[in-house]
Design an enzyme around this catalytic site. Sequence first.
Site: not given
Length: 958
Positions: A79, A269, A271
């Site tokens: 990430c 993000d 993820h």
Amino acid sequence: MNSAALSLAASMFERNDTDNNALSDTDAEIYILGVKYKTPNDTYAITDDARSRFWFTYRNGFAPIGGPSGPTRDTGWGCMMRCGQMMFAEAYLRFFLPAGRYFRWHPKITDPIYWEILNMFIDKRHSSYSIHQIVQMGDSEGKSVGQWFGPNTIAQVLRRIASNEFDKQVHVHVAMDNTLILDEIRKLCQISSNISNLIKKSNDTQIHWKPLVIIIPLRLGLNDVNVEYIDQIKLCFRLPQTLGFIGGKPNHAHYFIGYLEGDELLYLDPHVTQPHIDTTSSFDDSSYHCDKVNRMKFSGLDPSLALAFACKSENEFDDLISKLRQYLPVRPMFEICETNPFDVLAQKIDDHEEMKLEDLPGEIWFLILSYLSPLEAFYAFKKIKNPRINSILTDMYLIRQVGDNYSSILNLSLAHISLSMYKFAMSDIIPYYSHMIHELILSNKQTPGEINDFLQKYSLTHDFTYLSCLRLIEPSPIELNIIVNDIQNVKMLDIQSKYMHSFDVDTIQTILYSKSTIDYCCLSQFHQDFISKDSYSFIQSLKIDSCDYLCFLSILNHFCLLEKLSINTLSMPRNVILSSNNLIENPLLIKDLKLRAFSIRFDYLLVLFPFLENIQRFSLSLVCDEGFDYVNSDKWQMIIRNYWPLLTKFQFYSELWYLTSVDLDELYPHLLSFKNDSFWIERQIGFVADFYQDKNDLHLIFYSNPYPDEKFSNQWGHSIDVVSTSKYNINSSLVIENTYEHVSRLLLTVYDNKQMRYELDKISRYFPNVDTLTIRFEQHASSALFRLHIEKLINPDHIKHLVLDGKCHTMAALYELILCLSNMNKLTITNNQRILVKQIFQGRNERLLLLLRQRLQYFNLLYDGVMSYDTVEAIRYNFPHLKTFSACLPHFEDFRDVIPSFMRHMKQLQYLHIGLECDNDKKNFTTQDMYDWFRRHNILHEIKLSIDTYTNSIHIWL
């Protein structure tokens, strides 16, 4: 965006710490990367702006990283790398597209420069900023493949890649020590006359300045961001040169692109795991853009982050510095200096007095040397001819021995070192210190031919007078023969080789039977051929990585002085038949026995137990798919009482595979009685039972001592897929794999703080795809430690269903758990948690209740006592968006009067289930009675109702 990417993104793009109102529902100012917006009027523009940023997320299916066996996905560890890619790609858009910051993406874009930039970041080995390049460059920063990066690490990696690629088209300056040094930047940004192709394509006429990315790694507090820095972060987002910052939460990175007036950050993000798409052969770039923005509180931000700015020209750089100096407060996040203050200090020291290394205090020297191995320390300071430094080196690494025949010892490892370091050891260390060397490690693994080269120059007997411990890694059979004939005083010999079966049997037997000084021997493999029935062994301690059961019996029969035996992988040949030849013939002196076994029947080990009458410490770790005898308390108590009167330490670990739900229901009550038996309690031995579901199979873990020997107990250390493919092949090496990709259900026992610290310090197991997590607290647990523990074990974003089983001792631990499970929408509370449920609705737990209000859609309660009317009303009032509610109660009256309230006010409720535990309840109520009762309460809308008299349950579908 394509539908798959949209559906994935939809689950991620929610507010993290507050309600789920969209940006269009707010009335506030927003800044995104230096551009100001006003909601709700600019909602479309905000979406268009966010969608135009590159969105790099987890990917799967790309070419393996680092070789054919390398990872093909970065879920769980990539990430921060993806955030670095997003931030750096934003800089490239600014520098090389004509629209710069105001570039707006649309499907089927044809700009060739846009595609050239995107292709720099896709997951291909030769793409400039691909995850392959980042991981490989991360190796130089001490990060192995699959290891998580911090903000500073990714900054340094991007800097190094940029300096090696594209004819140095972009300069990256990483400001260390919270200090931005202007003259260093100006010197490095002078552009060469060889202007790169990509720069020529831009319309910028400034040719005396190389495009510059400034990254400033910062730590803005100890555990949380200091509130005085929040306004400074907002200031940076308002500057046109800003690239935002990368950071987030521990091991959970985001790319922050702006803020919402008040106290919320906006971020992209990474993820979300998406399939790899090669944009060099396909023009489908929709999965690289996302049209929604995440929001989170400033208070949830980890204090470790990295700010970034982009300056295409020198004028932009001067403007940036001017604004920072003008608006940053007296105590800024970082300093701005014209020259390096440390250079000025060094100049002052040079003008007055020369600083010498030997003048450093002794404790500083010991601190410096603590980071180095003895060999590295001698190598680093070999040119310094100073008596004090040499004395410190001697004091630190030459340990005085009182009562021995030698005055000092040195442990020297020639394994896993560079060729230059090896040559230094051979020429500068061994000739002068060989008489002091107590332990020596030689290896052919890192430097092939190392052992042979060593043997040509030195004799172990004549040059190493006090050598007591010798470790050999991958020696050849010829080298081992020479060494065995050349050791005289060695007490411990460790031989690690994948090819132990190819060694000369006579050589191994010489080690085991003819070297009377060797009392501790470690072998990577042990075979039946190594046994000499007519010889006598002096070995007192034997450690073996792998052998089979029959070989194990032979060792017990023929090593009469053996006091300590450890076998890391004990396997059972198929269709083995025990005969009288396998029985124990001599008394056993073993005091310490460790066995790590695979699929061995309990009866076969039981044959041995009566002969272990001297046993003091016994550790058994067992992985099997047959037999429940190992988790039978009565049998173990009988063995300990009758056979092992001297036993002081008992460690037990059992992992049972391929259970059915019937097996689990049958076994679980026995485990509870096992762990609660007074026999174990008196001996201060605790037991823990966990289970997990791998695909469609249930696997149960039952173990004593929740922090067992790290290198012995499985502690969930083997992947099911790895072990099951080789469990019948006794010669196969079982590869330790700590990641369980197929586990969907997990029951996890939190024993105490000591257990959690143990698992945080070691290489832990990891369950990236668990969606149902059951937590059981055995004792009180530190909330901060508990959150770190959970985030290391699982991927919190993947959890949808949380089950609390047993007591939850602290609300703080529950709050930390709910806080990190951002996508949890189902909660089940079991086993008499009345106090816990009441505490949730108390005023002091308002933050926890707020999180549950946001996320909870399905709520289940399993009670064994009376539920108060106030509690039921609190559930209805605080969770009006529930889709399902289930409760198991002793008396239907506890819930009867509030059912109408539930059905009237909870507009999204689809299913209501009440379990009745009392026999009288099913006699008092029938389906027709319930329909009549609903009509009396004016509940006339259509429902479906069922009363199951077998399970005493009422089901209502709305």
